[in-house]
Motif scaffolding. Structure first.
Motif, short mmCIF file in Angstrom:
data_model
loop_
_atom_site.label_atom_id
_atom_site.label_comp_id
_atom_site.label_asym_id
_atom_site.label_seq_id
_atom_site.Cartn_x
_atom_site.Cartn_y
_atom_site.Cartn_z
N ASP A 1 3.58 14.80 -1.72
CA ASP A 1 3.77 15.57 -2.95
C ASP A 1 3.13 14.85 -4.12
OD1 ASP A 1 4.66 16.96 -5.18
OD2 ASP A 1 6.73 17.13 -4.48
N GLY A 2 2.13 15.49 -4.72
CA GLY A 2 1.43 14.87 -5.84
C GLY A 2 2.33 14.49 -7.00
N ARG A 3 3.43 15.22 -7.16
CA ARG A 3 4.34 14.96 -8.28
C ARG A 3 5.15 13.67 -8.10
NH1 ARG A 3 6.80 20.89 -7.62
NH2 ARG A 3 6.58 20.09 -5.49
N MET A 4 5.16 13.13 -6.88
CA MET A 4 5.96 11.93 -6.61
C MET A 4 5.13 10.65 -6.61
SD MET A 4 9.02 12.96 -6.29
CE MET A 4 9.72 11.46 -5.61
N VAL A 5 3.82 10.78 -6.61
CA VAL A 5 2.96 9.61 -6.41
C VAL A 5 3.14 8.56 -7.50
CG1 VAL A 5 0.59 8.81 -6.18
CG2 VAL A 5 1.26 10.98 -5.15
N SER A 6 3.07 8.98 -8.75
CA SER A 6 3.15 8.02 -9.85
C SER A 6 4.44 7.21 -9.80
CB SER A 6 3.05 8.75 -11.20
OG SER A 6 1.77 9.30 -11.37
N GLN A 7 5.55 7.89 -9.53
CA GLN A 7 6.83 7.20 -9.49
C GLN A 7 6.87 6.18 -8.35
OE1 GLN A 7 10.33 9.72 -9.40
NE2 GLN A 7 11.60 8.09 -8.55
N ILE A 8 6.37 6.56 -7.18
CA ILE A 8 6.37 5.66 -6.03
C ILE A 8 5.50 4.43 -6.31
CG2 ILE A 8 5.72 5.41 -3.61
CD1 ILE A 8 6.51 8.35 -3.23
N VAL A 9 4.31 4.67 -6.89
CA VAL A 9 3.42 3.56 -7.22
C VAL A 9 4.10 2.61 -8.20
CG1 VAL A 9 1.29 2.94 -8.43
CG2 VAL A 9 1.27 4.77 -6.72
N PRO B 1 -0.68 18.79 -2.97
CA PRO B 1 -0.03 19.86 -3.71
C PRO B 1 0.81 19.28 -4.85
CG PRO B 1 1.13 19.44 -1.65
CD PRO B 1 -0.13 18.62 -1.61
N GLY B 2 0.84 19.99 -5.97
CA GLY B 2 1.72 19.60 -7.06
C GLY B 2 1.06 18.90 -8.21
N TYR B 3 -0.16 18.34 -8.00
CA TYR B 3 -0.81 17.62 -9.08
C TYR B 3 -2.29 17.44 -8.74
CZ TYR B 3 -0.24 14.71 -13.29
OH TYR B 3 -0.26 14.21 -14.56
N PRO B 4 -3.21 17.81 -9.64
CA PRO B 4 -4.64 17.63 -9.38
C PRO B 4 -4.96 16.15 -9.15
CG PRO B 4 -4.29 19.07 -11.27
CD PRO B 4 -2.96 18.48 -10.93
N GLY B 5 -5.74 15.86 -8.10
CA GLY B 5 -6.00 14.49 -7.71
C GLY B 5 -6.66 13.63 -8.77
N VAL B 6 -7.69 14.17 -9.44
CA VAL B 6 -8.40 13.37 -10.45
C VAL B 6 -7.48 13.05 -11.62
CG1 VAL B 6 -10.28 13.38 -12.13
CG2 VAL B 6 -10.69 14.19 -9.80
N ILE C 1 0.84 -1.20 0.00
CA ILE C 1 0.00 0.00 0.00
C ILE C 1 0.88 1.25 0.00
CG2 ILE C 1 -1.78 1.28 1.26
CD1 ILE C 1 -2.70 -1.38 2.44
N VAL C 2 0.50 2.22 -0.83
CA VAL C 2 1.19 3.51 -0.88
C VAL C 2 0.25 4.57 -0.32
CG1 VAL C 2 2.04 5.33 -2.42
CG2 VAL C 2 2.75 2.96 -2.77
N LEU C 3 0.79 5.45 0.52
CA LEU C 3 0.01 6.53 1.12
C LEU C 3 0.36 7.85 0.44
CD1 LEU C 3 0.55 5.67 4.91
CD2 LEU C 3 -1.21 4.80 3.36
N ALA C 4 -0.64 8.53 -0.10
CA ALA C 4 -0.45 9.84 -0.72
C ALA C 4 -1.31 10.84 0.05
CB ALA C 4 -0.83 9.81 -2.19
#
Length: 205
Positions: free
Chosen positions: A35-43, A58-63, A4-7
């Protein structure tokens, strides 16, 4: 073990989520960020099974972030955990492909329940938002043809595409096309969600 990843941009909330998830031996926190900009990479790097996503990072719209993650890591399920009860936000998130929408005022037992459902392939929406989902379902259901409804019931009853084709005297390709259409109209993503929808609407016992 499910990863599980927590954003979530509030460190106190992230810490609380980690302590709660540690109570389940079959889950582990594989990564976290505010940081929204890091989520994709972590996932992507963790090959996460589930992302707990705050829509207001912050950093990237959630949808948009949810759409990006579904495109790059379709195996990762997304449970939105947010304070927003705005019907438009709920509909936008579900349309983006998220697998669940949980309000932050829910208790810890409800969070664990939501995670279990989403990891099992069943869509979850907080009870307080049920009316939003009912409106969307009602609108979508009116667009389903009689044949699509018939196939929905057979799928929910455990029949394969081959079985359905034989019962209805049509080709397997025709069944698959109807199945694709009805799942798209109802925003369903797998057999588990089709079954849950059919049971909820009294189409299957």
């Amino acid at each position: 073990m499910k990863k599980i990843v927590l954003a979530e941009d509030h460190a106190i909330i992230r810490d609380g989520l980690k302590l709660l998830l540690m109570t389940r031996t079959n889950w582990r926190v594989a990564g976290e960020t505010g940081d929204g900009r890091m989520v994709s990479q972590i996932v992507r790097d963790t090959q996460a099974d589930l992302l707990l996503l705050d829509l207001d990072l912050p950093g990237y719209p959630g949808v948009e972030l949810a759409q990006q993650i579904k495109a790059q890591s379709p195996q990762t399920r997304i449970l939105v955990v947010t304070g927003s009860q705005n019907p438009a936000a709920v509909r936008s998130a579900l349309a983006a492909g998220v697998d669940g929408y949980l309000l932050k005022h829910e208790d810890s037992d409800e969070l664990l329940h939501a995670i279990s459902l989403v990891l099992s392939g069943i869509r979850y929406v907080s009870k307080a938002l049920a009316h939003v989902l009912e409106i969307a379902d009602c609108t979508a259901a009116t667009s389903i043809t009689a044949r699509e409804k018939e196939i929905l019931v057979l799928i929910a009853s455990g029949h394969s595409s081959q079985d359905i084709a034989e019962q209805l005297n049509v080709s397997v390709l025709t069944v698959r096309k109807h199945r694709q259409n009805l799942m798209s109209k109802l925003s369903l993503h797998n057999v588990a969600e089709v079954t849950a929808y059919a049971i909820r609407d009294g189409l299957r016992n």
